[in-house]
Design a protein around this motif. Structure first.
Motif, PDB file in Angstrom:
ATOM      1  N   ILE A  44      -9.948 -15.635   9.686  1.00 39.13           N
ATOM      2  CA  ILE A  44      -9.181 -15.045   8.581  1.00 39.13           C
ATOM      3  C   ILE A  44      -9.861 -13.762   8.100  1.00 39.13           C
ATOM      4  O   ILE A  44      -9.203 -12.746   7.844  1.00 39.13           O
ATOM      5  CB  ILE A  44      -9.040 -16.061   7.417  1.00 39.13           C
ATOM      6  N   THR A  45     -11.195 -13.800   7.987  1.00 34.52           N
ATOM      7  CA  THR A  45     -11.932 -12.609   7.560  1.00 34.52           C
ATOM      8  C   THR A  45     -11.742 -11.470   8.566  1.00 34.52           C
ATOM      9  O   THR A  45     -11.584 -10.304   8.189  1.00 34.52           O
ATOM     10  CB  THR A  45     -13.432 -12.942   7.425  1.00 34.52           C
ATOM     11  N   ALA A  46     -11.746 -11.827   9.845  1.00 39.19           N
ATOM     12  CA  ALA A  46     -11.661 -10.805  10.896  1.00 39.19           C
ATOM     13  C   ALA A  46     -10.256 -10.236  11.045  1.00 39.19           C
ATOM     14  O   ALA A  46     -10.080  -9.048  11.324  1.00 39.19           O
ATOM     15  CB  ALA A  46     -12.113 -11.401  12.229  1.00 39.19           C
ATOM     16  N   LEU A  47      -9.248 -11.079  10.861  1.00 47.96           N
ATOM     17  CA  LEU A  47      -7.880 -10.656  11.166  1.00 47.96           C
ATOM     18  C   LEU A  47      -7.065 -10.331   9.919  1.00 47.96           C
ATOM     19  O   LEU A  47      -6.031  -9.670  10.009  1.00 47.96           O
ATOM     20  CB  LEU A  47      -7.174 -11.762  11.961  1.00 47.96           C
ATOM     21  N   GLY A  48      -7.532 -10.754   8.754  1.00 45.95           N
ATOM     22  CA  GLY A  48      -6.730 -10.632   7.535  1.00 45.95           C
ATOM     23  C   GLY A  48      -6.389  -9.201   7.150  1.00 45.95           C
ATOM     24  O   GLY A  48      -5.253  -8.901   6.774  1.00 45.95           O
ATOM     25  N   GLY A  49      -7.373  -8.315   7.234  1.00 43.82           N
ATOM     26  CA  GLY A  49      -7.125  -6.935   6.825  1.00 43.82           C
ATOM     27  C   GLY A  49      -6.069  -6.259   7.689  1.00 43.82           C
ATOM     28  O   GLY A  49      -5.164  -5.592   7.183  1.00 43.82           O
ATOM     29  N   GLY A  50      -6.167  -6.445   8.995  1.00 43.78           N
ATOM     30  CA  GLY A  50      -5.195  -5.835   9.897  1.00 43.78           C
ATOM     31  C   GLY A  50      -3.802  -6.426   9.726  1.00 43.78           C
ATOM     32  O   GLY A  50      -2.797  -5.724   9.843  1.00 43.78           O
ATOM     33  N   ILE A  51      -3.758  -7.719   9.429  1.00 46.02           N
ATOM     34  CA  ILE A  51      -2.453  -8.352   9.212  1.00 46.02           C
ATOM     35  C   ILE A  51      -1.793  -7.792   7.952  1.00 46.02           C
ATOM     36  O   ILE A  51      -0.608  -7.424   7.977  1.00 46.02           O
ATOM     37  CB  ILE A  51      -2.601  -9.892   9.140  1.00 46.02           C
ATOM     38  N   LEU A  52      -2.560  -7.681   6.861  1.00 45.10           N
ATOM     39  CA  LEU A  52      -2.001  -7.110   5.625  1.00 45.10           C
ATOM     40  C   LEU A  52      -1.483  -5.691   5.889  1.00 45.10           C
ATOM     41  O   LEU A  52      -0.394  -5.322   5.453  1.00 45.10           O
ATOM     42  CB  LEU A  52      -3.052  -7.085   4.520  1.00 45.10           C
ATOM     43  N   ARG A  53      -2.281  -4.873   6.597  1.00 46.34           N
ATOM     44  CA  ARG A  53      -1.868  -3.500   6.903  1.00 46.34           C
ATOM     45  C   ARG A  53      -0.546  -3.487   7.697  1.00 46.34           C
ATOM     46  O   ARG A  53       0.388  -2.758   7.355  1.00 46.34           O
ATOM     47  CB  ARG A  53      -2.955  -2.811   7.738  1.00 46.34           C
ATOM     48  N   ASP A  54      -0.477  -4.311   8.727  1.00 40.07           N
ATOM     49  CA  ASP A  54       0.729  -4.290   9.551  1.00 40.07           C
ATOM     50  C   ASP A  54       1.943  -4.810   8.800  1.00 40.07           C
ATOM     51  O   ASP A  54       3.064  -4.329   9.011  1.00 40.07           O
ATOM     52  CB  ASP A  54       0.499  -5.082  10.843  1.00 40.07           C
ATOM     53  N   VAL A  55       1.735  -5.797   7.912  1.00 37.26           N
ATOM     54  CA  VAL A  55       2.859  -6.278   7.098  1.00 37.26           C
ATOM     55  C   VAL A  55       3.374  -5.136   6.215  1.00 37.26           C
ATOM     56  O   VAL A  55       4.583  -4.879   6.155  1.00 37.26           O
ATOM     57  CB  VAL A  55       2.435  -7.487   6.235  1.00 37.26           C
ATOM     58  N   LEU A  56       2.475  -4.403   5.576  1.00 35.52           N
ATOM     59  CA  LEU A  56       2.906  -3.327   4.673  1.00 35.52           C
ATOM     60  C   LEU A  56       3.551  -2.177   5.441  1.00 35.52           C
ATOM     61  O   LEU A  56       4.427  -1.491   4.925  1.00 35.52           O
ATOM     62  CB  LEU A  56       1.727  -2.821   3.847  1.00 35.52           C
ATOM     63  N   LEU A  57       3.113  -1.951   6.676  1.00 36.49           N
ATOM     64  CA  LEU A  57       3.728  -0.904   7.494  1.00 36.49           C
ATOM     65  C   LEU A  57       5.030  -1.377   8.141  1.00 36.49           C
ATOM     66  O   LEU A  57       5.740  -0.587   8.756  1.00 36.49           O
ATOM     67  CB  LEU A  57       2.758  -0.447   8.587  1.00 36.49           C
ATOM     68  N   GLY A  58       5.315  -2.674   8.029  1.00 38.08           N
ATOM     69  CA  GLY A  58       6.490  -3.204   8.704  1.00 38.08           C
ATOM     70  C   GLY A  58       6.337  -3.260  10.212  1.00 38.08           C
ATOM     71  O   GLY A  58       7.327  -3.334  10.940  1.00 38.08           O
ATOM     72  N   ALA A  59       5.085  -3.221  10.702  1.00 38.19           N
ATOM     73  CA  ALA A  59       4.832  -3.297  12.148  1.00 38.19           C
ATOM     74  C   ALA A  59       4.657  -4.757  12.531  1.00 38.19           C
ATOM     75  O   ALA A  59       3.545  -5.233  12.748  1.00 38.19           O
ATOM     76  CB  ALA A  59       3.597  -2.475  12.512  1.00 38.19           C
ATOM     77  N   LEU A  60       5.789  -5.473  12.608  1.00 40.12           N
ATOM     78  CA  LEU A  60       5.739  -6.914  12.782  1.00 40.12           C
ATOM     79  C   LEU A  60       6.295  -7.324  14.130  1.00 40.12           C
ATOM     80  O   LEU A  60       7.239  -6.696  14.606  1.00 40.12           O
ATOM     81  CB  LEU A  60       6.545  -7.587  11.663  1.00 40.12           C
ATOM     82  N   PRO A  61       5.769  -8.372  14.791  1.00 36.93           N
ATOM     83  CA  PRO A  61       4.598  -9.134  14.333  1.00 36.93           C
ATOM     84  C   PRO A  61       3.335  -8.284  14.384  1.00 36.93           C
ATOM     85  O   PRO A  61       3.282  -7.335  15.168  1.00 36.93           O
ATOM     86  CB  PRO A  61       4.539 -10.300  15.317  1.00 36.93           C
TER      87      PRO A  61
END
Lengths: 213, 213, 213
Positions: A44-61
């Motif tokens: 979670i620590t390793a992947l959380g920041g990138g996941i939040l960024r991609d969610v806000l950019l709408g780059a999903l998944p």
């Protein structure tokens, strides 16, 4: 795959590994979790920041879910930290250093990815910093600490600086590799100097800084 | 820009400012953070609800990241609260009042935006309430309090009421301005009366309300 | 509506109901909330996992917001738990059992939905497990507990197992109903046996498991 893309991937995976070590060691030290908890908190620590960024950019998944290398590197980092925890946990230093490495690497790769996905300059700086501080913030919330980004010596500021270097260089038409390395090094240096010297940003007026709590 | 759009923007920025003051004062009062922590918590409180709403609506990147006025207003609110904290922090009242203002304003602007993006009536009521309570919930989690939306005197209910007024008016074909003002005022009034009178919704049966903890 | 779709919906709503009961009872037992807090925590527990999954898949707005049956079932579950809390709260068992039921049901329905939306096999296993553990993790963060997924006897592992059964069966071309029931049953059984026997995954080396805290 271009050299730039390879560089970006390598820096991003290095940041992922550093944060996975940090998160897993935090799990061992602070919360005394079993192996599943340790590896989960590392991931979670390793992947959380990138996941939040991609969610806000709408780059999903998020990139994490389309590129298995991130998951593998994060899981391996968590397992390595679990295995070495006896050696590492008595030392507070590795936790701090891995956190600073992840902070610097993610600030620059997060900003680069935001630019690549069409974000403006200001957005890219913010999203780079969010990538850098996001995973650690989730980590702290899950083990019930006030997040480092709110409470600690300089944390958000070096992340903004590192992301800023990348964005300014991009606007000036410079290449990607050198600004990324410079930005990451700047962020890591400022963070570690801040921790070493216990530097803090100003406290509210009228409240003595040396106030014993 | 139409009058309606200007009104919506003004109300939304006013809510952003109120929540930024509230979050920053909470940071000073509860967690004794430095200026970066204070402004960061102010901005998360101010922007968090709208970001959650836009993520759920799939309107990415969130308005916050495409419209710099939100970021500027949130940052200025945090800085103002930091500067005035000596004057304001001894008073619990400003924190409560700013929170109620943000709650009411975001309930109506959140519902309006959900309607504008094609949400149904029920969804719009829920998303309006989520916009209103979301930032404060993130704030409380980050400073390790049980969120107001779970623990406090009437908080979710006035938000649902305020959003409901906007949605009903929209379905009846009324204009946007008057229902927004009425909905926001209703929400703020119910919230403040609830705090003043220590009104609470019913507790589980068989458990005395006056139970000392 | 095909039999498969009906089955998936029924299992998903059953999981929603189980987690709503669990979250609401947790609110009564741990945090002594009023009816709004109890129902809110029940709904967040019930709907949180599916919302996180849909956000990561980019399937926005989340199913919860396009299909009212989820909201109704979650709200009814919260109200039922509120009404029965005097009978149920003294027993820790119902909380644990409802949690295990939700875990198993959401692991399989989450994995199925990820597959239906085009996720790869590994992604579907992870997203199934995330659906299963997500709501409970939000619940624990909001009432300030270290999340079960980090601290508890086997929790993430049975969720991964349940989701894995569905994904393997899908890749083998088997139907959806039987693997879903088998996967859910396997997950629930492993979870409950783990709780009963206090099984835990290995702790970090060099740290005695029986270490009194």
């Amino acid at each position: 795959m271009s050299t730039t893309a390879v560089t970006a991937l390598v820096l991003d995976l290095a940041g992922t590994f550093a944060f996975a070590l940090n998160g897993a060691l935090t799990a061992v030290r602070v919360a005394r979790l079993d192996i599943v908890g340790v590896v989960t908190l590392g991931m979670i620590t390793a992947l959380g920041g990138g996941i939040l960024r991609d969610v806000l950019l709408g780059a999903l998944p998020p990139a994490t879910f389309s590129d298995w290398r991130y998951l593998v590197v994060a899981a391996v980092g968590g397992l390595v930290a679990f295995g070495l925890s006896r050696q590492l946990e008595r030392l507070a230093t590795p936790i701090t250093v891995f956190d600073a490495l992840g902070l610097g690497l993610f600030a620059v790769t997060g900003a680069s990815r935001a630019l690549a996905l069409g974000a403006g300059a200001g957005q890219a700086v913010l999203l780079g910093a969010l990538t850098a501080v996001g995973g650690g913030t989730l980590r702290d919330v899950l083990v019930r600490r006030v997040p480092t980004v709110l409470s600690s010596e300089l944390y958000a500021i070096p992340a903004l600086l590192g992301a800023g270097v990348v964005v300014v260089a991009d606007r000036l038409g410079a290449g990607a590799l050198v600004p990324s390395l410079v930005g990451a090094a700047l962020c890591i240096a400022v963070r570690l100097v801040g921790v070493r010297l216990r530097l803090e940003a100003p406290h509210p007026p009228g409240r003595p800084d040396a106030d014993p709590e």
